[in-house]
Design an enzyme around this catalytic site. Sequence first.
Site, PDB file in Angstrom:
ATOM      1  CD  GLU A 225      -8.148  -5.937 -28.592  1.00 49.19           C
ATOM      2  OE1 GLU A 225      -7.232  -6.467 -27.948  1.00 49.19           O
ATOM      3  OE2 GLU A 225      -7.936  -5.201 -29.563  1.00 49.19           O
TER       4      GLU A 225
ATOM      5  CG  HIS B 236      -6.543 -36.072 -39.365  1.00 44.47           C
ATOM      6  ND1 HIS B 236      -6.609 -37.428 -39.539  1.00 44.47           N
ATOM      7  CD2 HIS B 236      -6.946 -35.506 -40.533  1.00 44.47           C
ATOM      8  CE1 HIS B 236      -7.008 -37.687 -40.776  1.00 44.47           C
ATOM      9  NE2 HIS B 236      -7.225 -36.527 -41.400  1.00 44.47           N
TER      10      HIS B 236
ATOM     11  CE  LYS C 183      -1.614  -2.306 -23.553  1.00 51.07           C
ATOM     12  NZ  LYS C 183      -1.912  -1.158 -24.381  1.00 51.07           N
TER      13      LYS C 183
END
Length: 548
Positions: free
Chosen positions: A353, A384, A512
């Site tokens: 950000e 793994h 937004k």
Amino acid sequence: MPLISQTPAWKSLETHWKEIGRLRMRDLFEADPERCERFSLEQCGIYLDYSKNLITEETVRRLMALAETADLSFWGNSLLRGDKVNNTEGRAVLHMALRNLGYRDYQVDGVDVMPGIRSVLARMRAFSEDVRERRWLGYTGQAITDIVSIGIGGSSLGPKMVCEALKPYQNPWLRVHFVSNLDGAQLAQTLTNLNPATTLFVVASKTFTTQDTLANACSAREWCLASLHNEAAIARHFVAVSTNRDAVVEFGIDPHNMFEFWEWVGGRYSLWSAIGLPIALAVGMERFEELLAGAHDMDEHFVEAPPEQNMPIILALLGIWYNNFGGADTQAIIPYDHYLEHFATYLQQVDMESNGKRVTRDGEAVDYQTGAVIWGQPGTDAQHSFFQLIHQGTRLIPTDFILPMRSHKPLDGHHDKLVANCLAQAQALMRGRTEHEARAELVAANMPSEMVEKLVPHRVFPGNRPSNMLVVEQVTPRVLGALIALYEHKVFVQGVVWGVDSFDQWGVELGKQLAGHILADFSQIACSPGVDSSTASLVRRYHLAMND
Ligand code: G6Q
């Protein structure tokens, strides 16, 4: 100011990468028994071994010259002075003041910020002690057993990561939960086994206007009232952390139950402020202050140490080396500590950000890469799953290993094995396995020669893959504070070199804004005119599903 990519310092690194690409790290180690000593340093409880990088002393010199060209010391001083280094929002950036346990003077617009900081810390101490010592009682007179922190992004990721990292320091009878997602499932799931009479909500929001947080806080309030049946209960079960007093009051939280912070604290840099209240509740105020002290140690190191012995500067420049000159798109963060499970997720926000920007502070488009993709998971789980790609894939993925020498839960033999695995991964990345070595191993195992030749290409590891090893004695609050501050400053240095504003986040706005329009469209069958056919059809589909 020209783009950094147009400077001689940048050009000289481009040339240098071509020379360095021909070197083999394993040869560099063989040629120089002092290599580890040459490329390592210890500060604030962190030993950084950066010898397994594709660098020589000449590389370091050229990288330091790049930082100087970008005027790093000017920007560092500007940050400390409380200048509005977040220039697109016109804000100072003073998270270092929040952990200033020393003599430094921090001011914003000529006003000393330290008295306000100390006063909030004192209130956090009093409140957290009251809750932890069972003096703060719920509406029905029972002690608090569960804290639910409601917040998102910078108002959640830091405290959540730290609470998890310091779990060994927590009291089992006071549990801390984090709810951030707008998806009601998270809140509902969290509340399933909780008792409203013994639950305390910390609503953490800098602006107190964030949709996700307010939706969760409203639902939490309803859940509380449905059981306690009286508005007066809210004052015993809700506290707020915010800069917006009016909105806190409007929500119905008693302003006496509000912990203040300030606009010069960026969300993703706010865990050191009252946003860290869940940490103080979880591990106690002394430990929260040890966390601050560790970060302060790192601040002092960052401010005082010469660049070539400065840990955040070294880490930042190594990142730039691979990102801008070696073509690496990502950076893996692999702690060999189960409790650091959320560390990479937290760093994703701090780094991506802050430096995920495509224009400079002056608004000019850059012609080079900026913030890398940050990702990771604790070892040995990571080994793994995705380590195959780091070892033998086609991409260059610089890796930071974080390794505590002592475990908080030393089950017989586990830690030896864990440490051995971590060291082996870094060694394997550096050394690789040559064709000759791969063949010799198979021959020694008596494999038929036809099979040997078939398998050799698959068993070769190119090596020469860079990593840093960050060793700590144990993940204590103080060490953790230093580790977090190390990465914060690393991000700052990289932002300075790239010339971007690391402290704004306009990239989260558009989505937004559009969500607001789409939400309004849900109330009508057709979308507003001008909406693209894909979005319009998806809105229609949702509308139908809801009215089925
Ligand atoms: C962080 C960002 C962002 C912010 C959240 C929550 O640097 O600003 O992640 O923290 O959007 O915002 P509020 O704290 O205002 O609710």
